[in-house]
Design a protein around this motif. Structure first.
Motif, PDB file in Angstrom:
ATOM      1  N   CYS A 176       0.859  -1.193   0.000  1.00  0.00           N
ATOM      2  CA  CYS A 176       0.000   0.000   0.000  1.00  0.00           C
ATOM      3  C   CYS A 176       0.896   1.246   0.000  1.00  0.00           C
ATOM      4  CB  CYS A 176      -0.862  -0.031   1.253  1.00  0.00           C
ATOM      5  SG  CYS A 176      -1.615   1.541   1.694  1.00  0.00           S
ATOM      6  N   TRP A 209       0.314   4.241   0.942  1.00  0.00           N
ATOM      7  CA  TRP A 209       0.239   4.996   2.189  1.00  0.00           C
ATOM      8  C   TRP A 209       1.111   4.349   3.263  1.00  0.00           C
ATOM      9  CZ3 TRP A 209      -0.647   9.524   3.997  1.00  0.00           C
ATOM     10  CH2 TRP A 209      -1.047   9.735   5.310  1.00  0.00           C
ATOM     11  N   SER A 210       1.196   3.018   3.257  1.00  0.00           N
ATOM     12  CA  SER A 210       1.980   2.337   4.299  1.00  0.00           C
ATOM     13  C   SER A 210       3.468   2.569   4.102  1.00  0.00           C
ATOM     14  CB  SER A 210       1.678   0.837   4.313  1.00  0.00           C
ATOM     15  OG  SER A 210       2.314   0.195   3.233  1.00  0.00           O
ATOM     16  N   GLY A 225       1.229   5.326   6.859  1.00  0.00           N
ATOM     17  CA  GLY A 225       0.627   4.080   7.336  1.00  0.00           C
ATOM     18  C   GLY A 225      -0.354   4.299   8.473  1.00  0.00           C
ATOM     19  N   CYS A 226      -1.348   3.440   8.527  1.00  0.00           N
ATOM     20  CA  CYS A 226      -2.338   3.501   9.594  1.00  0.00           C
ATOM     21  C   CYS A 226      -1.765   2.773  10.819  1.00  0.00           C
ATOM     22  CB  CYS A 226      -3.646   2.856   9.131  1.00  0.00           C
ATOM     23  SG  CYS A 226      -4.262   3.622   7.607  1.00  0.00           S
ATOM     24  N   MET A 236      -2.578   0.630  13.014  1.00  0.00           N
ATOM     25  CA  MET A 236      -2.807  -0.768  13.417  1.00  0.00           C
ATOM     26  C   MET A 236      -2.553  -1.738  12.270  1.00  0.00           C
ATOM     27  SD  MET A 236      -5.179   0.656  11.750  1.00  0.00           S
ATOM     28  CE  MET A 236      -6.459   0.447  10.562  1.00  0.00           C
ATOM     29  N   CYS A 237      -2.028  -1.237  11.132  1.00  0.00           N
ATOM     30  CA  CYS A 237      -2.064  -2.044   9.909  1.00  0.00           C
ATOM     31  C   CYS A 237      -0.859  -2.979   9.791  1.00  0.00           C
ATOM     32  CB  CYS A 237      -2.109  -1.128   8.700  1.00  0.00           C
ATOM     33  SG  CYS A 237      -2.136  -2.042   7.156  1.00  0.00           S
ATOM     34  N   TYR A 244      -0.842  -4.972   6.799  1.00  0.00           N
ATOM     35  CA  TYR A 244      -0.940  -5.429   5.410  1.00  0.00           C
ATOM     36  C   TYR A 244       0.414  -5.454   4.702  1.00  0.00           C
ATOM     37  CZ  TYR A 244      -5.947  -5.885   4.474  1.00  0.00           C
ATOM     38  OH  TYR A 244      -7.232  -6.314   4.425  1.00  0.00           O
ATOM     39  N   ASN A 301      -2.838  -5.776  -1.643  1.00  0.00           N
ATOM     40  CA  ASN A 301      -2.301  -5.510  -0.320  1.00  0.00           C
ATOM     41  C   ASN A 301      -2.625  -4.132   0.224  1.00  0.00           C
ATOM     42  OD1 ASN A 301      -0.523  -7.158   1.557  1.00  0.00           O
ATOM     43  ND2 ASN A 301      -0.261  -8.078  -0.453  1.00  0.00           N
ATOM     44  N   GLY A 302      -3.451  -3.427  -0.445  1.00  0.00           N
ATOM     45  CA  GLY A 302      -3.857  -2.104   0.034  1.00  0.00           C
ATOM     46  C   GLY A 302      -5.052  -1.650  -0.773  1.00  0.00           C
ATOM     47  N   ARG A 312      -8.438   2.499  -1.067  1.00  0.00           N
ATOM     48  CA  ARG A 312      -8.555   3.848  -0.524  1.00  0.00           C
ATOM     49  C   ARG A 312      -9.365   4.659  -1.535  1.00  0.00           C
ATOM     50  NH1 ARG A 312      -4.962   5.599   3.462  1.00  0.00           N
ATOM     51  NH2 ARG A 312      -4.814   7.673   2.549  1.00  0.00           N
ATOM     52  N   LYS A 340      -5.107   8.002   9.078  1.00  0.00           N
ATOM     53  CA  LYS A 340      -5.645   7.478   7.821  1.00  0.00           C
ATOM     54  C   LYS A 340      -5.263   8.343   6.626  1.00  0.00           C
ATOM     55  CE  LYS A 340      -7.699   4.122   6.190  1.00  0.00           C
ATOM     56  NZ  LYS A 340      -7.440   2.753   6.580  1.00  0.00           N
TER      57      LYS A 340
HETATM   58  S1  SF4 Z   1      -5.033   0.162   6.650  1.00  0.00           S
HETATM   59 FE1  SF4 Z   1      -5.194   0.221   4.404  1.00  0.00          FE
HETATM   60  S2  SF4 Z   1      -4.674   2.359   3.886  1.00  0.00           S
HETATM   61 FE2  SF4 Z   1      -3.945   2.025   5.970  1.00  0.00          FE
HETATM   62  S3  SF4 Z   1      -1.778   1.455   5.706  1.00  0.00           S
HETATM   63 FE3  SF4 Z   1      -3.008  -0.446   5.814  1.00  0.00          FE
HETATM   64  S4  SF4 Z   1      -3.438  -1.006   3.704  1.00  0.00           S
HETATM   65 FE4  SF4 Z   1      -2.784   1.142   3.701  1.00  0.00          FE
END
Ligand code: SF4
Ligand code: ZN
Length: 348
Positions: free
Chosen positions: A11, A13-14, A18-19, A21-22, A24, A62-63, A96, A145
């Motif tokens: 992802c 963003w990651s 990154g979020c 708790m993620c 992925y 993966n995102g 997203r 987010k």
């Molecule tokens: S929760 Fe979704 S948008 Fe946020 S870092 Fe993970 S994969 Fe990316």
């Protein structure tokens, strides 16, 4: 419904934010993934799943399935056509909101449903979003987010116009919040999502993944996973018209298994999980009502559920951000000013 997660590149963003708790990214591929590799992964999934048994499929990446850095614009419709030719009838993809465009949605719909939308003007296609919270402050400062609720509303409108359905993930177990704040925020978010046309709300109970902010905080005693009783409280508190859209996820399996899942006690964790899974499959509240009243629920009520804070949420966020900046030797100017968090009378 089976879940197929293509092992795409991570992802976007990651990679630079990154979020909180993620996990992925742990299942993502660091090599450059080619279109041919995605075709091979899709063909492999087709050999493993019988569309007569599982006509609907969560088929994602993966995102964001609609980000061309993960799945190219050229190959996305090709994969959808392969699934349709194999006999699958309904696809759910995750993304997203910023990656959705009319062109991408139309190309995919044309490949998967060339006869056009069904009688209600809908394609057998749905996009799931990680909305997490409908509160902009929570989304930004507790989850990181990188989006606002207005972005999701715009995406819902676009999907409505393009004849797609849409679903949302809502996070339970958000850091910095008390259990009661967390549940109240999840209830508000579920109401927001359903009132704006979301078909399903998947409440994700946070689990403990490596290299996330939640696990960093947990290792230092500043965060703990919610008890599964918190999910039960949420279901019990939701009015029926909202509750029937809700499924509880994140409690037993994930593409990359976490270090551990939310639980209750040694005696009743499997029993409570079983009841929640029956709820997910049947939508009958009787399964939740008939959970055996283990004594650990009382401990939950007197512990996690009765926690109060003498500080408002913004003060707790600011305190934690400042501690993180010191611990990680980060530039202090990255910490939001108190005023930006809505705090007045707090020293900058
Ligand atoms: S929760 Fe979704 S948008 Fe946020 S870092 Fe993970 S994969 Fe990316
Ligand atoms: Zn128990």
């Amino acid at each position: 419904m089976p879940l197929v997660t293509l092992r795409t590149n991570p992802c976007r963003w990651s990679k630079y934010a990154g979020c909180v708790m993620c996990g992925y990214h742990l299942g993502a591929n660091r090599r450059r993934i080619t279109d041919e590799m995605l075709v091979a992964q899709t063909e492999d999934a087709i050999t493993r799943l019988n569309p007569k048994v599982y006509p609907s499929l969560v088929f994602t990446s993966n995102g964001s399935f609609f980000d061309r850095a993960e799945v190219s614009d050229e190959i996305r419709p090709v994969l959808a056509k392969k699934l349709r030719d194999a006999g699958f009838q309904y696809l759910i993809m995750e993304s997203r909101p910023e990656y959705l465009t009319p062109e991408r949605l139309r190309a995919l719909a044309k490949a998967f449903a060339p006869a056009g939308p069904g009688p209600l003007g809908r394609y057998p296609l749905s996009v799931s979003f990680g909305l997490e919270s409908s509160n902009d402050f929570v989304q930004r400062y507790c989850i990181n987010k990188g989006r606002h609720r207005a972005d999701y509303l715009a995406a819902f409108d676009l999907l409505d116009r393009e004849g797609y359905a849409y679903d949302c993930y809502v996070l339970l177990g958000k850091p910095f919040m008390t259990a009661r704040e967390d549940v109240a925020d999840a209830i508000n978010t579920i109401r927001f999502a359903v009132d704006h046309g979301v078909d399903y709300v998947f409440v994700m109970v946070t689990n403990m993944v490596d290299y996330g902010l939640t696990s960093y905080l947990h290792e230092r005693g500043r965060y703990r996973l919610p008890s599964l009783w918190r999910a039960v409280e949420l279901l019990e508190r939701l009015p029926d018209r909202y509750r029937r859209h809700v499924q509880i996820k994140g409690i037993s399996h994930a593409p990359v298994p976490p270090r551990y899942y939310a639980r209750t006690c040694e005696l009743c964790t499997e029993h409570v999980k079983g009841a929640i899974n029956f709820w997910n499959q049947t939508g009958e509240m009787e399964h939740i009502r008939s959970i055996h009243p283990c004594s650990c629920r009382q401990r939950f009520a007197e512990g996690e559920w009765s926690e109060r804070s003498s500080q408002v949420l913004a003060e707790r966020v600011l305190r934690e951000y400042r501690t993180l900046a010191d611990e990680l030797d980060l530039d202090r100017t990255l910490v939001p000013a108190p005023r930006a968090l809505g705090l007045t009378g707090v020293a900058a």
